[in-house]
Design an enzyme around this catalytic site. Structure first.
Site, PDB file in Angstrom:
ATOM      1  N   THR A  17       0.817  -1.225   0.000  1.00 21.61           N
ATOM      2  CA  THR A  17       0.000   0.000   0.000  1.00 21.61           C
ATOM      3  C   THR A  17       0.850   1.275   0.000  1.00 21.61           C
ATOM      4  O   THR A  17       0.318   2.370  -0.086  1.00 21.61           O
ATOM      5  CB  THR A  17      -0.972   0.028   1.208  1.00 21.61           C
ATOM      6  OG1 THR A  17      -0.204  -0.141   2.402  1.00 21.61           O
ATOM      7  CG2 THR A  17      -1.996  -1.083   1.105  1.00 21.61           C
ATOM      8  N   GLU A  20       5.699   3.279  -3.630  1.00 23.41           N
ATOM      9  CA  GLU A  20       6.515   2.422  -4.492  1.00 23.41           C
ATOM     10  C   GLU A  20       5.873   1.046  -4.667  1.00 23.41           C
ATOM     11  O   GLU A  20       5.821   0.507  -5.770  1.00 23.41           O
ATOM     12  CB  GLU A  20       7.908   2.232  -3.878  1.00 23.41           C
ATOM     13  CG  GLU A  20       8.728   3.481  -3.769  1.00 23.41           C
ATOM     14  CD  GLU A  20       9.398   3.800  -5.100  1.00 23.41           C
ATOM     15  OE1 GLU A  20      10.223   2.984  -5.544  1.00 23.41           O
ATOM     16  OE2 GLU A  20       9.075   4.852  -5.674  1.00 23.41           O
ATOM     17  N   LYS A  43      -4.182  -3.476   7.198  1.00 23.03           N
ATOM     18  CA  LYS A  43      -4.990  -3.224   6.000  1.00 23.03           C
ATOM     19  C   LYS A  43      -5.504  -4.510   5.365  1.00 23.03           C
ATOM     20  O   LYS A  43      -5.918  -4.527   4.207  1.00 23.03           O
ATOM     21  CB  LYS A  43      -4.198  -2.395   4.982  1.00 23.03           C
ATOM     22  CG  LYS A  43      -3.796  -1.039   5.572  1.00 23.03           C
ATOM     23  CD  LYS A  43      -3.462   0.000   4.528  1.00 23.03           C
ATOM     24  CE  LYS A  43      -3.247   1.348   5.240  1.00 23.03           C
ATOM     25  NZ  LYS A  43      -2.626   2.348   4.385  1.00 23.03           N
ATOM     26  N   ILE A  96      13.926  -4.791  -2.300  1.00 19.19           N
ATOM     27  CA  ILE A  96      14.279  -3.585  -3.050  1.00 19.19           C
ATOM     28  C   ILE A  96      14.827  -2.507  -2.111  1.00 19.19           C
ATOM     29  O   ILE A  96      15.676  -1.709  -2.495  1.00 19.19           O
ATOM     30  CB  ILE A  96      13.016  -3.017  -3.777  1.00 19.19           C
ATOM     31  CG1 ILE A  96      12.343  -4.102  -4.617  1.00 19.19           C
ATOM     32  CG2 ILE A  96      13.378  -1.802  -4.609  1.00 19.19           C
ATOM     33  CD1 ILE A  96      13.199  -4.718  -5.681  1.00 19.19           C
ATOM     34  N   GLU A  98      16.426   0.239   0.119  1.00 14.30           N
ATOM     35  CA  GLU A  98      17.789   0.735   0.252  1.00 14.30           C
ATOM     36  C   GLU A  98      17.957   1.347   1.635  1.00 14.30           C
ATOM     37  O   GLU A  98      17.033   1.988   2.146  1.00 14.30           O
ATOM     38  CB  GLU A  98      18.074   1.806  -0.817  1.00 14.30           C
ATOM     39  CG  GLU A  98      19.457   2.423  -0.665  1.00 14.30           C
ATOM     40  CD  GLU A  98      19.809   3.420  -1.775  1.00 14.30           C
ATOM     41  OE1 GLU A  98      18.951   3.695  -2.633  1.00 14.30           O
ATOM     42  OE2 GLU A  98      20.953   3.908  -1.761  1.00 14.30           O
ATOM     43  N   GLU A 210      31.376  -3.802  -9.477  1.00 17.82           N
ATOM     44  CA  GLU A 210      31.826  -2.452  -9.165  1.00 17.82           C
ATOM     45  C   GLU A 210      32.832  -2.531  -8.021  1.00 17.82           C
ATOM     46  O   GLU A 210      33.062  -3.607  -7.456  1.00 17.82           O
ATOM     47  CB  GLU A 210      30.638  -1.542  -8.800  1.00 17.82           C
ATOM     48  CG  GLU A 210      29.888  -1.972  -7.556  1.00 17.82           C
ATOM     49  CD  GLU A 210      28.616  -1.159  -7.307  1.00 17.82           C
ATOM     50  OE1 GLU A 210      27.968  -0.744  -8.286  1.00 17.82           O
ATOM     51  OE2 GLU A 210      28.272  -0.953  -6.139  1.00 17.82           O
ATOM     52  N   HIS A 248      26.504   3.632  -3.478  1.00 19.14           N
ATOM     53  CA  HIS A 248      26.163   2.354  -2.849  1.00 19.14           C
ATOM     54  C   HIS A 248      26.959   2.191  -1.555  1.00 19.14           C
ATOM     55  O   HIS A 248      28.152   2.481  -1.518  1.00 19.14           O
ATOM     56  CB  HIS A 248      26.511   1.185  -3.777  1.00 19.14           C
ATOM     57  CG  HIS A 248      25.581   1.068  -4.950  1.00 19.14           C
ATOM     58  ND1 HIS A 248      25.955   0.443  -6.113  1.00 19.14           N
ATOM     59  CD2 HIS A 248      24.309   1.473  -5.129  1.00 19.14           C
ATOM     60  CE1 HIS A 248      24.946   0.473  -6.967  1.00 19.14           C
ATOM     61  NE2 HIS A 248      23.934   1.105  -6.394  1.00 19.14           N
TER      62      HIS A 248
END
Lengths: 293, 393
Positions: A17, A20, A43, A96, A98, A210, A248
């Site tokens: 909800t 994103e 909810k 997801i 961060e 990286e 990051h």
């Protein structure tokens, strides 16, 4: 075939909800992903984008048979969300979020060693098996279904860039996943390479690394020792200054180790074809994978 | 987030870890009065900056009298301390720590940090303290003991024994040393630390174990649950542009070149810097405006880039995907007008409605050029600034 997600993946979205969570639930549904439930405590009983909302993951699993969780909850609540998914018997949790504190991730990772749950992320774009299932926030349209190349990356938008280049070369993908930019994560490069090596539909793998840590070096040794499929590598951060965290949380060169140069050398020494120039990565892959396309 | 030595010692003392008697001073007068409070000489004056290597740089000095405190404090407070971690420009010294001198019998090294590949908390100790630990690791690795602690189980006495008996430690100090390890672990967990380090941890001639130095850094992601730590932030230790960027919620790092660049996503931002360099130019910065993209964030990004006088041209690289390029292009034009942009800008964007986005940029009347892909973008920007930095285009 593909790795980790396919037509049989039934997704519950934790934090459905939120802004994103709701937006990407719609995007995943539009791509054809079976999003069967959402969870937001308090909810339960409502609907979001036509998906039933539950108060707990256990409740969602019991009613809908969800086997995969997509997690959007805020950073300090995320460890709780992953542990709840594990406890409810979920097999794959794609996180997801961060900004999860490192100590939270250390505890979660240690606990998951005695659990059935595979964690992808955190701080990642998720995973997609093009044409089958998208469990994440990546733009579905840039992918080309049908394989045969697997893509695994520590980054988000950089993954979209390389996938876009592959697609423009006419090279399709079996599965593309982002393992996240945090120092402590669930699925590693090595785990993904192992799965791609076993997947009959994947003929070659592109690994996008990286600066920071030694995940690329470990992956390189694994590729040399255990893999029969060709591997192409790219490493971002040749110009990154030492000691600075490059966006990051995990992207920092410390004490002279974890540089892009040392990773590129480790990959090359282990037989991985390295492309140093992002602008020609698509061309480079077309040449390196020529024998298996 | 890093903090100063004297602040770390405040935290250490709260957890019962012995530190030398002393006090912080922001002026020569405060330094003199802190020294007088200690009651006897010699005292040690230590420059408080976040970078390491202070001793070698001349930032730690002994004073044997009130007059010496005065002269040493005034010279330290007016210096730009240069160490191997500060860069050539050095860091101005605004704070001192004035401490009691100690009679030292043994110097040790001790640190706690998360080990990302082991997924555990690492305790690193050495009986070669007071020197650069990375040098010890290279020259005599057998003098370093590393023990991993499972974060779910916590630190057990056997962990402490493995560290203590692994070192060539004065036997009389062993018990106190092991107690200290437990307290350090508690700080590490309680405060979401990313590093705790004592170098040197000393054993005095009367066999007391004392943290002569103290370094603490905290996980930025954990700060939200430690409001008390906010008071320890020292803005003067941060680059002003980097500080402003962090207020906008942007990740910015100043570099030496002249090509400003703005990218969505950290990995793509690093790769874009690499591309600029490979095309023969030099990036002026790292700027990650976040995986998403909005007009407001582009505007804030422009503000940061344009505050840097060395920037001669700007490269914007946005891989939106789901984002509509026409929306982004309007955002770029609006932001450029808002900030009064007068530099050439190359825009590479990807996402839905790319053609419409390009048309908006082209018709804006501003010096906005579009590039079809990343390679073209890097070549265009390098042509504008004329290759190497400082070169006249």
């Amino acid at each position: 075939m593909s790795i980790y997600v396919d037509e049989n993946t039934r997704v519950v979205v934790q934090g459905i909800t939120g802004r994103e969570g709701r937006f990407h639930t719609r995007q995943c549904l539009d791509y054809g992903t079976a999003v069967v439930a959402g969870v937001t405590p308090g909810k339960g009983g409502q609907e979001m984008e036509g998906v039933p909302v539950y108060d707990t993951v256990a409740g969602a699993v019991e009613d809908t048979g969800a086997n995969c969780s997509l997690i959007f909850v805020p950073p300090t609540l995320a460890a709780d969300a992953v542990l709840e998914a594990a406890d409810a018997g979920i097999g794959l949790a794609v996180t997801i979020t961060e900004g999860i504190p490192v100590l939270d991730m250390l505890r979660v990772k240690t606990h998951l060693q005695s659990s059935q749950l595979r964690l992808i992320g955190p701080n990642c774009p998720g995973i997609i098996s093009p044409g089958r299932s998208k469990v994440g926030i990546m733009p579905g349209a840039i992918h080309k279904p049908g394989g045969p190349i697997g893509v695994v990356s520590r980054s988000g938008t950089l993954t979209y860039e390389v996938v876009d280049q592959l697609t423009k070369q006419g090279i399709g993908q079996s599965t593309c996943l982002g393992i996240g930019g945090d120092p402590v994560n669930g699925t590693s490069f090595l785990d993904a390479l192992e799965a791609f090596e076993r997947d009959p539909e994947t003929a070659g793998v592109l690994i996008v690394g990286e600066i920071g840590g030694d995940a690329e070096e470990r992956a390189a040794e694994f590729a040399a020792r255990e893999m029969h499929k060709p591997v192409v590598g790219f490493v971002a951060g040749l110009t990154a200054p030492p000691g600075r965290r490059m966006g990051h949380a995990g992207a920092v060169i410390s004490g002279g180790s974890g540089t892009a140069r040392s990773k590129i050398e480790a990959l090359r020494e282990n037989g991985v074809t390295v492309c140093e120039d992002l602008g020609s990565l698509g061309d480079c892959c077309a040449r390196a994978f020529l024998g298996v396309l | 987030m890093k903090i100063h030595e004297y602040q770390a010692k405040e935290i250490f003392a709260r957890y019962g870890i012995p530190v030398p008697a002393g006090g912080a001073a922001f002026s020569v007068e405060e330094a003199v009065s802190a020294a007088e409070d200690l009651g006897s000489y010699p005292v040690v004056l230590k420059a408080q900056i976040h970078a390491g290597g202070r001793g070698k740089g001349g930032g730690v000095q002994l004073a044997r009298s009130r007059e010496e405190v005065q002269s040493v404090a005034s010279s330290l407070l007016s210096m730009n301390l240069v160490t191997h971690q500060t860069g050539e420009r050095g860091q101005p010294v605004n704070r001192l720590l004035v401490e009691q001198g100690l009679d030292i019998e043994q110097e040790l090294y001790l640190s706690f940090l998360p080990d990302r590949s082991a997924g555990k908390i690492a305790v690193v100790a050495s009986d070669a303290g007071g020197v650069d630990i990375e040098e010890v690791a290279r020259e005599s690795p057998e003098r370093i003991v590393t023990v991993h602690v499972d974060p779910l189980l916590g630190m057990y006495p056997y962990h402490c024994r493995r560290v203590a008996f692994g070192l060539d430690l004065l036997p009389e100090a062993r018990k106190e040393f092991m107690a200290l390890l437990g307290r350090m672990y508690r700080i590490f967990i309680d405060q979401d630390c990313s590093l705790l380090e004592i170098n040197p941890l000393v054993i005095t001639t009367d066999k007391r174990v004392i943290a002569l130095d103290a370094k603490a850094a905290f996980d930025d992601n954990g700060l939200v649950r430690h409001q008390n730590l906010a008071a320890y932030r020292d803005p003067e230790e941060e680059d002003p542009l980097e500080r402003q960027a962090s207020e906008y919620g942007l990740n910015y790092i100043k570099m030496e070149g002249n090509v400003g660049n703005m990218v969505n996503g950290a990995g793509l931002a690093m790769a874009t810097m690499d591309l600029i360099k490979q095309a023969g130019a030099e990036p002026a910065n790292f700027l990650d405006v976040g995986g998403g993209a909005s007009a407001e964030m582009v505007e804030n990004g422009f503000k940061i880039l344009l505050s840097d006088d060395s920037v001669r041209a700007v490269l914007i690289n946005i891989f939106g995907g789901i984002l509509r390029c026409d929306v982004l292009a309007r955002g770029v034009v609006q932001a450029a007008e808002q900030v009064g942009l007068n530099l050439p800008v190359v825009v590479r964007m990807e996402g839905t409605n790319v053609e419409e986005g390009r048309r908006i940029l082209a018709e804006s009347g501003l010096d906005l050029r579009t590039a079809g892909d990343v390679r073209e973008a890097a070549q265009q920007i390098a042509a504008i600034v004329g290759g190497a930095p400082g070169g006249n285009a």
